[in-house]
Scaffold this active site. Sequence first.
Site, PDB file in Angstrom:
ATOM      1  N   HIS A  30      90.684  43.569  62.108  1.00  0.00           N
ATOM      2  CA  HIS A  30      89.700  44.373  62.655  1.00  0.00           C
ATOM      3  C   HIS A  30      88.509  43.223  62.603  1.00  0.00           C
ATOM      4  O   HIS A  30      88.160  42.607  61.684  1.00  0.00           O
ATOM      5  CB  HIS A  30      89.326  45.433  62.052  1.00  0.00           C
ATOM      6  CG  HIS A  30      88.644  46.643  62.765  1.00  0.00           C
ATOM      7  ND1 HIS A  30      87.392  46.445  62.903  1.00  0.00           N
ATOM      8  CD2 HIS A  30      88.944  47.550  63.462  1.00  0.00           C
ATOM      9  CE1 HIS A  30      86.811  47.242  63.567  1.00  0.00           C
ATOM     10  NE2 HIS A  30      88.065  48.291  63.994  1.00  0.00           N
ATOM     11  N   GLU A  83      94.529  51.888  65.026  1.00  0.00           N
ATOM     12  CA  GLU A  83      95.598  51.976  66.003  1.00  0.00           C
ATOM     13  C   GLU A  83      97.083  51.870  65.422  1.00  0.00           C
ATOM     14  O   GLU A  83      97.892  52.437  66.324  1.00  0.00           O
ATOM     15  CB  GLU A  83      95.272  51.211  67.188  1.00  0.00           C
ATOM     16  CG  GLU A  83      94.078  51.362  68.302  1.00  0.00           C
ATOM     17  CD  GLU A  83      92.852  50.758  67.731  1.00  0.00           C
ATOM     18  OE1 GLU A  83      92.766  49.947  66.868  1.00  0.00           O
ATOM     19  OE2 GLU A  83      91.993  51.404  68.110  1.00  0.00           O
TER      20      GLU A  83
END
Length: 147
Positions: A30, A83
């Site tokens: 991320h 996700e």
Amino acid sequence: MFDQIGSADRARDWLAERVRAAHRLMRFGHRVYRTDDPRALALKATAQEIGGGRVDLALQVEESAHEVLRELKPGRPLYTNVEFLSTRRWCSSWPGIPRELSTVTFAASRVVGWTAHILEQIDDNRLIRPTATYLGEMPATASSGRR
Ligand SMILES: CC(C)(COP(=O)(O)OP(=O)(O)OC[C@H]1O[C@@H](n2cnc3c(N)ncnc32)[C@H](O)[C@@H]1OP(=O)(O)O)[C@@H](O)C(=O)NCCC(=O)NCCS
């Protein structure tokens, strides 16, 4: 990815092969979070409650991915991002949505936030770098002081 892995016993080899071939494991890492993504942790708890079929496969793939990334990308802060477990495909409790609609389903869930950012930007018509501060009441289950 889950289709290609097929079963949990193949996960580790499949994932290691991808990383060795210089591919990134989708839904890991991320730009901002250099530690566990708190949203992913919340989803994981729910996934563990649901369990079964694709959910168990996803959880096992996640564990293998962490092992592979620790081994092949040592010292890099690569954790599961939100996700991974929000993907419709792993969740057998969301039937009837064609796989091809995965991306637009995801986008639909973001529309409220995008709209809020547009309204914020329109205020003085300057490009904003969206950030969000939650000002409401915390849910009863959250520990006090957490944001
Ligand atoms: C999200 C992302 C772009 C963040 O990238 P970043 O923090 O800038 O990470 P970097 O590009 O600095 O990469 C650091 C190292 O980790 C590796 N890396 C980063 N994410 C990786 C992943 N998902 N799988 C394998 N390796 C990864 C990079 O190859 C790099 O290795 P190197 O130093 O040997 O070259 C990246 O993690 C990624 O591409 N993830 C997969 C795509 C994804 O899930 N996107 C949705 C995010 S919301």
